[in-house]
Design a protein around this motif. Structure first.
Motif, PDB file in Angstrom:
ATOM      1  N   VAL B  57      -4.334   1.751  -9.607  1.00  0.00           N
ATOM      2  CA  VAL B  57      -5.662   1.126  -9.590  1.00  0.00           C
ATOM      3  C   VAL B  57      -6.139   0.951  -8.153  1.00  0.00           C
ATOM      4  N   LEU B  58      -5.215   0.566  -7.262  1.00  0.00           N
ATOM      5  CA  LEU B  58      -5.595   0.371  -5.864  1.00  0.00           C
ATOM      6  C   LEU B  58      -5.996   1.701  -5.215  1.00  0.00           C
ATOM      7  N   THR B  59      -5.278   2.763  -5.557  1.00  0.00           N
ATOM      8  CA  THR B  59      -5.625   4.094  -5.042  1.00  0.00           C
ATOM      9  C   THR B  59      -7.018   4.509  -5.511  1.00  0.00           C
ATOM     10  N   GLU B  60      -7.280   4.264  -6.795  1.00  0.00           N
ATOM     11  CA  GLU B  60      -8.592   4.578  -7.370  1.00  0.00           C
ATOM     12  C   GLU B  60      -9.707   3.841  -6.616  1.00  0.00           C
ATOM     13  N   LEU B  61      -9.467   2.550  -6.369  1.00  0.00           N
ATOM     14  CA  LEU B  61     -10.450   1.732  -5.656  1.00  0.00           C
ATOM     15  C   LEU B  61     -10.690   2.265  -4.249  1.00  0.00           C
ATOM     16  N   ALA B  62      -9.611   2.581  -3.548  1.00  0.00           N
ATOM     17  CA  ALA B  62      -9.732   3.067  -2.177  1.00  0.00           C
ATOM     18  C   ALA B  62     -10.499   4.390  -2.153  1.00  0.00           C
ATOM     19  N   GLU B  63     -10.211   5.262  -3.110  1.00  0.00           N
ATOM     20  CA  GLU B  63     -10.909   6.554  -3.163  1.00  0.00           C
ATOM     21  C   GLU B  63     -12.388   6.366  -3.450  1.00  0.00           C
ATOM     22  N   GLU B  64     -12.660   5.421  -4.351  1.00  0.00           N
ATOM     23  CA  GLU B  64     -14.055   5.120  -4.706  1.00  0.00           C
ATOM     24  C   GLU B  64     -14.846   4.671  -3.466  1.00  0.00           C
ATOM     25  N   PHE B  65     -14.237   3.767  -2.682  1.00  0.00           N
ATOM     26  CA  PHE B  65     -14.937   3.256  -1.497  1.00  0.00           C
ATOM     27  C   PHE B  65     -15.000   4.309  -0.391  1.00  0.00           C
ATOM     28  N   ALA B  66     -13.940   5.110  -0.276  1.00  0.00           N
ATOM     29  CA  ALA B  66     -13.925   6.140   0.771  1.00  0.00           C
ATOM     30  C   ALA B  66     -14.999   7.202   0.507  1.00  0.00           C
ATOM     31  N   ALA B  67     -15.393   7.353  -0.776  1.00  0.00           N
ATOM     32  CA  ALA B  67     -16.394   8.366  -1.131  1.00  0.00           C
ATOM     33  C   ALA B  67     -17.820   7.857  -0.955  1.00  0.00           C
ATOM     34  N   ARG B  68     -17.964   6.576  -0.618  1.00  0.00           N
ATOM     35  CA  ARG B  68     -19.313   6.029  -0.439  1.00  0.00           C
ATOM     36  C   ARG B  68     -20.014   6.665   0.750  1.00  0.00           C
ATOM     37  N   PRO B  69     -21.322   6.870   0.627  1.00  0.00           N
ATOM     38  CA  PRO B  69     -22.055   7.424   1.761  1.00  0.00           C
ATOM     39  C   PRO B  69     -21.896   6.499   2.985  1.00  0.00           C
ATOM     40  N   GLY B  70     -21.599   7.099   4.111  1.00  0.00           N
ATOM     41  CA  GLY B  70     -21.504   6.309   5.337  1.00  0.00           C
ATOM     42  C   GLY B  70     -20.112   5.767   5.625  1.00  0.00           C
ATOM     43  N   VAL B  71     -19.220   5.768   4.623  1.00  0.00           N
ATOM     44  CA  VAL B  71     -17.868   5.255   4.856  1.00  0.00           C
ATOM     45  C   VAL B  71     -16.976   6.404   5.314  1.00  0.00           C
ATOM     46  N   HIS B  72     -16.313   6.226   6.447  1.00  0.00           N
ATOM     47  CA  HIS B  72     -15.439   7.275   6.959  1.00  0.00           C
ATOM     48  C   HIS B  72     -14.022   7.154   6.429  1.00  0.00           C
ATOM     49  N   ALA B  73     -13.500   5.938   6.394  1.00  0.00           N
ATOM     50  CA  ALA B  73     -12.123   5.791   5.921  1.00  0.00           C
ATOM     51  C   ALA B  73     -11.886   4.382   5.400  1.00  0.00           C
ATOM     52  N   VAL B  74     -10.885   4.269   4.508  1.00  0.00           N
ATOM     53  CA  VAL B  74     -10.538   2.998   3.881  1.00  0.00           C
ATOM     54  C   VAL B  74      -9.018   2.873   3.876  1.00  0.00           C
ATOM     55  N   ALA B  75      -8.531   1.675   4.152  1.00  0.00           N
ATOM     56  CA  ALA B  75      -7.100   1.396   4.013  1.00  0.00           C
ATOM     57  C   ALA B  75      -6.969   0.029   3.356  1.00  0.00           C
ATOM     58  N   VAL B  76      -6.130  -0.051   2.340  1.00  0.00           N
ATOM     59  CA  VAL B  76      -5.997  -1.329   1.633  1.00  0.00           C
ATOM     60  C   VAL B  76      -4.592  -1.458   1.047  1.00  0.00           C
ATOM     61  N   SER B  77      -3.991  -2.642   1.192  1.00  0.00           N
ATOM     62  CA  SER B  77      -2.673  -2.900   0.607  1.00  0.00           C
ATOM     63  C   SER B  77      -2.614  -4.310   0.053  1.00  0.00           C
ATOM     64  N   HIS B  78      -1.865  -4.453  -1.031  1.00  0.00           N
ATOM     65  CA  HIS B  78      -1.599  -5.786  -1.574  1.00  0.00           C
ATOM     66  C   HIS B  78      -0.102  -5.999  -1.589  1.00  0.00           C
ATOM     67  N   ARG B  79       0.306  -7.190  -1.188  1.00  0.00           N
ATOM     68  CA  ARG B  79       1.734  -7.499  -1.201  1.00  0.00           C
ATOM     69  C   ARG B  79       2.101  -8.176  -2.519  1.00  0.00           C
ATOM     70  N   VAL B  80       3.307  -7.921  -3.003  1.00  0.00           N
ATOM     71  CA  VAL B  80       3.833  -8.638  -4.162  1.00  0.00           C
ATOM     72  C   VAL B  80       5.164  -9.274  -3.778  1.00  0.00           C
ATOM     73  N   GLY B  81       5.661 -10.170  -4.650  1.00  0.00           N
ATOM     74  CA  GLY B  81       6.896 -10.890  -4.360  1.00  0.00           C
ATOM     75  C   GLY B  81       6.576 -12.301  -3.913  1.00  0.00           C
ATOM     76  N   LEU B  82       7.567 -12.937  -3.334  1.00  0.00           N
ATOM     77  CA  LEU B  82       7.432 -14.328  -2.902  1.00  0.00           C
ATOM     78  C   LEU B  82       6.865 -14.377  -1.488  1.00  0.00           C
ATOM     79  N   LEU B  83       5.745 -15.104  -1.319  1.00  0.00           N
ATOM     80  CA  LEU B  83       5.105 -15.197  -0.001  1.00  0.00           C
ATOM     81  C   LEU B  83       5.068 -16.649   0.453  1.00  0.00           C
ATOM     82  N   GLY B  84       5.140 -16.833   1.760  1.00  0.00           N
ATOM     83  CA  GLY B  84       5.061 -18.171   2.330  1.00  0.00           C
ATOM     84  C   GLY B  84       3.676 -18.421   2.913  1.00  0.00           C
ATOM     85  N   ILE B  85       3.419 -19.672   3.306  1.00  0.00           N
ATOM     86  CA  ILE B  85       2.143 -20.032   3.919  1.00  0.00           C
ATOM     87  C   ILE B  85       1.909 -19.163   5.165  1.00  0.00           C
ATOM     88  N   GLY B  86       0.706 -18.620   5.274  1.00  0.00           N
ATOM     89  CA  GLY B  86       0.365 -17.802   6.442  1.00  0.00           C
ATOM     90  C   GLY B  86       0.645 -16.319   6.264  1.00  0.00           C
TER      91      GLY B  86
END
Lengths: 80, 136
Positions: B57-86
């Motif tokens: 789903v994240l790849t699909e989203l990134a491709e969708e935004f990268a294909a927008r007129p005027g957008v040159h490149a997109v990079a996006v990541s989501h972390r999973v697991g246990l995260l601490g403050i900050g």
């Protein structure tokens, strides 16, 4: 007809299991069975859930389930 | 293009570098960071869990935004697991020719990630209680 149910996140927490097997011919029938089994807390969570039936997302409980179907119970997404 | 769901620390700088483009006059990045409070209560930790399709789903989203007129490149990541403050839970960057498009695309990308990415968040409070966010 045997179908596999997979619970995620908050739905998994109230169901108490990751996965189970049920006999149901429609999503509506399946939801009735899992609410009977897991109770009011799951029923409440299900009001906010969508379902992924063999990879297709739906909220339409009239959807028919084919034998061997996999139904994922998806609570509201909360990423970011 | 970066589009990843990972169980490891995220670097916003890496995402900014990944969208570098000679045609770009603007790079806008965003970090979604774990905060120590929610709804007036103190939070000690967060756990994110993803559906097996989250990376697709994240790849699909990134491709969708990268294909927008005027957008040159997109990079996006989501972390999973246990995260601490900050800790960074969501990192993204967008490059465009002009800043207006980059601000808009980056903001909309974050909104779409929150709406469409099948990832869930469990919040643990200082009093030991916990909740799945947005789950009744």
């Amino acid at each position: 007809m045997s179908v596999t149910v997979r619970y995620f996140a908050g739905a998994r927490a109230v169901a108490g299991v990751d996965t189970e097997t049920r006999d149901a011919g429609s999503l509506d029938e399946l939801v009735g069975q899992i609410v009977d089994e897991h109770g009011e807390r799951l029923e409440r969570v299900l009001t906010a859930c969508s379902f992924l039936v063999d990879g297709t997302q739906t909220r339409d409980r009239a959807v028919a389930l084919s034998p061997g179907a996999v139904v994922d119970v998806l609570p509201p997404f909360a990423g970011g | 293009m970066i589009a990843r769901v990972v169980d490891a620390p995220l670097s916003v700088a890496e995402h900014e570098d990944a969208v570098a483009d000679k045609r770009a006059g603007a790079v806008v990045s965003f970090a979604g960071v774990v905060r120590d409070h929610d709804g007036g209560r103190s939070v000690t930790e967060l756990e994110y869990v993803g559906h097996p399709t989250a990376a697709d789903v994240l790849t699909e989203l990134a491709e969708e935004f990268a294909a927008r007129p005027g957008v040159h490149a997109v990079a996006v990541s989501h972390r999973v697991g246990l995260l601490g403050i900050g800790d960074v839970a969501l990192a993204c960057a967008v490059s465009t020719a002009h800043r207006g498009e980059a601000f808009a695309a980056c903001a909309e990308l974050v909104d779409e990630v929150k709406k469409r990415l099948p990832i869930w968040k469990r919040q643990v409070f200082t009093d030991g209680e916990e909740e799945w966010v947005a789950c009744p």
